[in-house]
Design an enzyme around this catalytic site. Structure first.
Site, PDB file in Angstrom:
ATOM      1  N   GLU A  51      21.873  22.113  -5.296  1.00  0.00           N
ATOM      2  CA  GLU A  51      21.276  21.471  -4.119  1.00  0.00           C
ATOM      3  C   GLU A  51      20.457  22.456  -3.304  1.00  0.00           C
ATOM      4  O   GLU A  51      19.472  22.086  -2.654  1.00  0.00           O
ATOM      5  CB  GLU A  51      22.349  20.833  -3.240  1.00  0.00           C
ATOM      6  CG  GLU A  51      23.072  19.645  -3.851  1.00  0.00           C
ATOM      7  CD  GLU A  51      24.166  20.055  -4.833  1.00  0.00           C
ATOM      8  OE1 GLU A  51      24.385  21.263  -5.047  1.00  0.00           O
ATOM      9  OE2 GLU A  51      24.803  19.138  -5.403  1.00  0.00           O
ATOM     10  N   PHE A 113      38.673  13.174  -0.638  1.00  0.00           N
ATOM     11  CA  PHE A 113      38.039  14.009  -1.656  1.00  0.00           C
ATOM     12  C   PHE A 113      36.530  14.105  -1.397  1.00  0.00           C
ATOM     13  O   PHE A 113      35.873  13.086  -1.208  1.00  0.00           O
ATOM     14  CB  PHE A 113      38.321  13.408  -3.046  1.00  0.00           C
ATOM     15  CG  PHE A 113      37.649  14.164  -4.154  1.00  0.00           C
ATOM     16  CD1 PHE A 113      38.018  15.478  -4.438  1.00  0.00           C
ATOM     17  CD2 PHE A 113      36.634  13.581  -4.901  1.00  0.00           C
ATOM     18  CE1 PHE A 113      37.390  16.191  -5.451  1.00  0.00           C
ATOM     19  CE2 PHE A 113      36.003  14.293  -5.921  1.00  0.00           C
ATOM     20  CZ  PHE A 113      36.372  15.598  -6.187  1.00  0.00           C
ATOM     21  N   GLN A 114      36.034  15.317  -1.386  1.00  0.00           N
ATOM     22  CA  GLN A 114      34.602  15.613  -1.173  1.00  0.00           C
ATOM     23  C   GLN A 114      34.068  15.064   0.159  1.00  0.00           C
ATOM     24  O   GLN A 114      32.919  14.645   0.236  1.00  0.00           O
ATOM     25  CB  GLN A 114      33.772  15.105  -2.353  1.00  0.00           C
ATOM     26  CG  GLN A 114      34.127  15.857  -3.640  1.00  0.00           C
ATOM     27  CD  GLN A 114      33.075  15.746  -4.717  1.00  0.00           C
ATOM     28  OE1 GLN A 114      32.389  14.748  -4.809  1.00  0.00           O
ATOM     29  NE2 GLN A 114      32.951  16.785  -5.527  1.00  0.00           N
ATOM     30  N   LYS A 163      29.109   5.898   1.156  1.00  0.00           N
ATOM     31  CA  LYS A 163      28.902   5.217  -0.128  1.00  0.00           C
ATOM     32  C   LYS A 163      28.878   3.685   0.012  1.00  0.00           C
ATOM     33  O   LYS A 163      28.064   3.016  -0.624  1.00  0.00           O
ATOM     34  CB  LYS A 163      29.999   5.638  -1.116  1.00  0.00           C
ATOM     35  CG  LYS A 163      29.749   5.152  -2.525  1.00  0.00           C
ATOM     36  CD  LYS A 163      30.736   5.759  -3.524  1.00  0.00           C
ATOM     37  CE  LYS A 163      30.411   5.282  -4.932  1.00  0.00           C
ATOM     38  NZ  LYS A 163      31.316   5.887  -5.918  1.00  0.00           N
ATOM     39  N   MET A 471      14.782  46.706   1.100  1.00  0.00           N
ATOM     40  CA  MET A 471      14.568  46.679   2.545  1.00  0.00           C
ATOM     41  C   MET A 471      15.795  47.206   3.297  1.00  0.00           C
ATOM     42  O   MET A 471      15.678  47.932   4.284  1.00  0.00           O
ATOM     43  CB  MET A 471      14.236  45.250   2.996  1.00  0.00           C
ATOM     44  CG  MET A 471      13.811  45.145   4.426  1.00  0.00           C
ATOM     45  SD  MET A 471      12.418  46.216   4.772  1.00  0.00           S
ATOM     46  CE  MET A 471      11.083  45.041   4.791  1.00  0.00           C
TER      47      MET A 471
HETATM   48  C1  LIG Z   1      20.698  35.442   1.708  1.00  0.00           C
HETATM   49  C2  LIG Z   1      20.428  36.786   2.284  1.00  0.00           C
HETATM   50  N1  LIG Z   1      21.366  37.747   2.229  1.00  0.00           N
HETATM   51  C3  LIG Z   1      21.117  38.973   2.736  1.00  0.00           C
HETATM   52  C4  LIG Z   1      19.922  39.252   3.323  1.00  0.00           C
HETATM   53  C5  LIG Z   1      19.670  40.623   3.932  1.00  0.00           C
HETATM   54  N2  LIG Z   1      18.553  41.284   3.234  1.00  0.00           N
HETATM   55  C6  LIG Z   1      17.305  41.321   3.728  1.00  0.00           C
HETATM   56  S1  LIG Z   1      16.234  42.092   2.739  1.00  0.00           S
HETATM   57  C7  LIG Z   1      17.421  42.456   1.621  1.00  0.00           C
HETATM   58  C8  LIG Z   1      17.104  43.209   0.369  1.00  0.00           C
HETATM   59  C9  LIG Z   1      16.242  42.442  -0.552  1.00  0.00           C
HETATM   60  O1  LIG Z   1      16.244  43.078  -1.797  1.00  0.00           O
HETATM   61  P1  LIG Z   1      15.239  42.664  -2.921  1.00  0.00           P
HETATM   62  O2  LIG Z   1      15.181  41.194  -3.075  1.00  0.00           O
HETATM   63  O3  LIG Z   1      15.566  43.448  -4.141  1.00  0.00           O
HETATM   64  O4  LIG Z   1      13.833  43.070  -2.340  1.00  0.00           O
HETATM   65  P2  LIG Z   1      13.222  44.494  -1.977  1.00  0.00           P
HETATM   66  O5  LIG Z   1      13.498  44.751  -0.555  1.00  0.00           O
HETATM   67  O6  LIG Z   1      13.874  45.504  -2.882  1.00  0.00           O
HETATM   68  O7  LIG Z   1      11.772  44.307  -2.263  1.00  0.00           O
HETATM   69  C10 LIG Z   1      18.660  41.965   2.046  1.00  0.00           C
HETATM   70  C11 LIG Z   1      19.927  42.143   1.321  1.00  0.00           C
HETATM   71  C12 LIG Z   1      18.973  38.211   3.394  1.00  0.00           C
HETATM   72  N3  LIG Z   1      17.786  38.374   3.971  1.00  0.00           N
HETATM   73  N4  LIG Z   1      19.233  37.013   2.846  1.00  0.00           N
END
Ligand SMILES: Cc1ncc(C[n+]2csc(CCOP(=O)(O)OP(=O)(O)O)c2C)c(N)n1
Lengths: 557, 175
Positions: A51, A113-114, A163, A471
């Protein structure tokens, strides 16, 4: 005509002009899915892997097409899987209708349920939500939901349907779709427009700062910018609203924006904020944002005025109308000195940046983005995940059209990219969809590649693989003395093989020329493609202004 | 601008389930404290009137008014002008008494225009309808006595004069 709830649902979707829905079935949604089967010639249903994928797809569909996205989920776990994608759409003001089935009314409130109270769960991440408890309310509730999703500041609306309502029957009379009217400008604001126009005509160093709210006003905005000779800067969500090659478009503002764009905000004498909300990624330091400039805020959402930054003037209304009025009242800023000063600054900054990023071996993100732009003639739709790759994409992809740079700005949702790409490619079958992602984000939703394969959606994923959550690692480098807690990714996956396992095609590149030829190959493919680009894990997104800082705190090296 | 003070807001909202929840959620999400909240149906059966007492400076109050006005079930939001309104709170209190102090409690109650509803062998029940500050004063005056039970309604209000606030049914969809 006498119809059951499920048929009524589909009839109203058709009234609203919906031809594609994304969704995932389940027990409570069985009747709805039976109607989807019955109406399969009129409404196409696309079933992603879960979803969350379906909802991101509906979101991507809406962002790319300007229409309303529709997602259908079953009760309980189906409904809760919508939470992150709904919050994503809410933060970026995307019109979306989420239909959730629920257990029959007789079982509601009994921990059946659900059963979950999805209306309660999503209250603060939807523009509005409804629980339909009477079959006679169903049709109008759905019509209202579409109306609300598309009025003023757009956003997601959820409708929870038990439902028994999906099978109960009632008389159905079809109606004409009600198109929301644009937000009217008040007479008080008409006066403000005149005052502000006078101010613009008198200012020496004005600047336009626009965001995603301007995406449907790009023609009027361009006319305004060019006729008035006022340079502009944009937010992440504003990418693509004005073409990258517009002479007066200085580029990205904020945490990873150019030094020039950020500097300009401090030197301007008048800031015109258009369809943007002074978020903390732009107004990093709210008390110092905009220096001594007079500030004008033009937006559709009254609650954004003076929320983060205090402004001197505000105008509420549909941007097309407001800009129309400005276009009649504003004269050209005669003094070219300001424009010249800014263009010199930005060209110098760009030159230095090119120098920094060339003469080096390996794959540089800026080069990757340039090649993508060259080979797609800047005409593709670019979808990103979240992280460094997202910032490199916005910095270096040459956006030429609105609704062509699709990214999760407000919530910053990793795992948004693939799902959204599905929706974008469904909405725009004739355009190339380039999904730019990082290894971390890609792992969060690579299962959706199977959906792209199933539906023949030739999405190209560019994976900037730095074997780390880049990042976050960058912040650890700068602010945590390189203590890399849980950021390195040590998976041993062979991207090419896994791509093939899904029925897609995979490439692995270690040099920029390998990337160039892989990308050329990919453009010829009719199936989904992954291109893994191995990049150095120590690359940083620059420039960077730390949270809460000002342009004086900018890190450029 | 930074004048943090107690404010009374009146909201006209749909008389339907979930509305109170939505409004209180918004307050908690934005970090606003609700001191009291009262809600009841108006002369228009489909509309309820909600009175909320909260504290904040002008900026915060403006923001909360704008945010609440955005909610689909909210028809209009008004900031109450203390000088131009009747603001009332109702107190029911059960006070422990004996022969030696009964007289004194009655005197204090009369001085605050309280109504003695019940006198038992060891306790007395009093009702006071007044502004919140008068009720606070009454409770302060009773501080040497033992209060057994206390219940307050929270503030409700109505504007003085012939004017009536605009319920302004902005979200009346015609479907
Ligand atoms: C669902 C989610 N979990 C955690 C984060 C925190 N977060 C922001 S950027 C990042 C790293 C992203 O890594 P990647 O996709 O490998 O991209 P890069 O920065 O290496 O280009 C994280 C963990 C987020 N933005 N979204």
């Amino acid at each position: 005509m006498q119809l059951n709830g499920s048929d009524i649902l589909i009839e109203v979707l058709i009234e609203e002009g919906v031809d594609t829905v994304f969704g995932y079935p389940g027990g409570a949604a069985l009747n709805i899915y039976d109607a989807i089967y019955k109406y399969r010639d009129k409404i196409k249903h696309i079933m992603p892997v879960d979803e969350a994928g379906a909802c991101h797809a509906a979101d991507g569909y809406a962002r790319a097409s300007g229409k309303t996205g529709v997602v259908i989920a079953t009760s309980g776990p189906g409904a809760t899987n919508l939470v992150t994608p709904l919050a994503t759409a809410y933060m970026d003001s995307v019109p979306l209708i989420a239909i959730t089935a629920n257990v029959p009314t007789s079982l509601i409130g009994k921990d059946s349920f659900q059963e979950v109270y999805i209306a309660g769960i999503t209250m603060t991440i939807t523009k509005h939500n409804f629980v339909v408890r009477d079959i006679n309310d169903l049709a109008n509730t759905i019509r209202k939901a579409f109306y609300i999703a598309n009025t003023g500041r757009k956003g997601p609306v959820l409708i929870d349907i038990p439902k028994n309502i999906t099978i109960a029957e009632t008389e159905f009379v079809s109606k004409q779709k009600i198109t929301p009217k644009p937000v009217q400008i008040s007479s008080e604001d008409e006066n403000t427009i005149k005052e502000v126009a006078k101010l613009i005509n008198e200012s020496k160093k004005p600047i336009i700062y626009f965001g995603g709210g301007a995406k449907d006003s790009s023609d009027k905005l361009r006319e305004f910018m060019i006729n008035s000779n006022i340079p502009s800067v944009h937010t992440l969500m504003g990418a693509g609203v004005l073409g990258y090659n517009e002479k007066l478009n200085i580029g990205l503002l904020g945490m990873h924006g150019s030094a020039t764009a950020n500097k300009v905000m401090n030197e301007a004498d008048l800031i015109l904020a258009i369809g943007t909300r002074f978020s903390d990624r732009v107004a990093l330091n709210t008390s110092k944002f905009g220096g001594g400039a007079k500030k004008v805020h033009i937006d559709i959402d009254r609650s954004e005025i003076n929320k983060n930054v205090n402004v001197d003037y505000s105008i509420i209304g549909d941007l097309n109308d407001v800009l129309d009025r400005f276009n009649k009242l504003v004269k050209r800023v005669k003094d070219d000195e300001w424009v010249k000063y800014l263009s010199d600054l930005i060209s110098k900054e760009k030159e230095e940046d090119i120098k920094r990023n060339t003469n080096k071996d390996g794959i540089y993100p800026s080069r990757v983005m340039n090649i993508i732009g060259e080979k797609t003639k800047d005409a593709a739709i670019y979808v990103t995940d979240v992280g460094q790759h997202q910032m490199w994409a916005v910095q270096y992809i040459r956006h030429t059209k609105p609704r062509s740079f699709i990214t999760s700005g407000g919530l910053g949702t990793m795992g948004f990219g693939y799902g959204a790409s599905l929706g974008v490619q469904v909405a725009k079958p004739d355009r190339r969809v380039i999904h730019i992602t990082g290894d971390g984000s890609f792992y969060m939703n690579l299962n959706e590649v199977s959906t792209a394969v199933e539906y023949n959606l030739p999405i190209i994923s560019i994976i900037l693989n730095n074997s780390t959550l880049g990042m976050v690692r960058q912040w650890q480098t700068i602010f945590y003395e390189s203590r890399y807690s849980s950021t390195d990714i040590n998976k041993k996956m062979d991207y090419v093989k896994v791509a093939e396992g899904f029925g897609a095609k995979g490439f692995r590149c270690e040099t920029i020329s390998e990337f160039e030829s892989a990308f050329e190959e990919a453009l010829k493919c009719k199936c989904p493609v992954w291109i893994e680009c191995v990049i150095d894990k120590d690359l940083r997104v620059l420039p960077m202004i730390p949270a809460g800082g000002t342009v004086d705190d900018i890190i450029v090296d | 601008m930074n004048n943090k003070q107690r404010r009374v807001l009146v909201l006209f909202v749909d008389n339907s389930s979930g509305v109170l929840n939505r409004i209180t959620l918004l307050f908690s999400q934005k970090g606003f404290n609700i001191e009291t909240i009262t809600c009841s149906v108006t002369c228009v059966p489909s509309i309820s009137r909600m009175t909320i007492v909260t504290e904040g400076d002008d900026l915060h109050i403006t923001q909360i008014m704008k945010q609440t006005s955005k909610l689909i079930e909210v028809h209009s939001v008004h900031l109450i002008d203390h000088c131009n309104s009747i603001i009332r709170d109702l107190l029911l209190v059960k006070i422990e008494i004996d022969d030696s102090n009964k007289r004194r409690v009655c005197d204090i109650t009369n001085a605050h225009n309280g109504l003695i509803l019940d006198i038992g062998s060891r306790s007395m029940i009093v009702e006071i309808t007044a502004s919140a500050s008068i009720i606070d004063g009454y409770l302060e005056a009773l501080k040497d006595f033992n209060i057994l039970e206390l219940s307050r309604t929270g503030v409700t209000s109505i504007q003085l004069g012939d004017d009536v606030p605009d319920m302004n049914i902005i979200n009346n969809f015609e479907f």
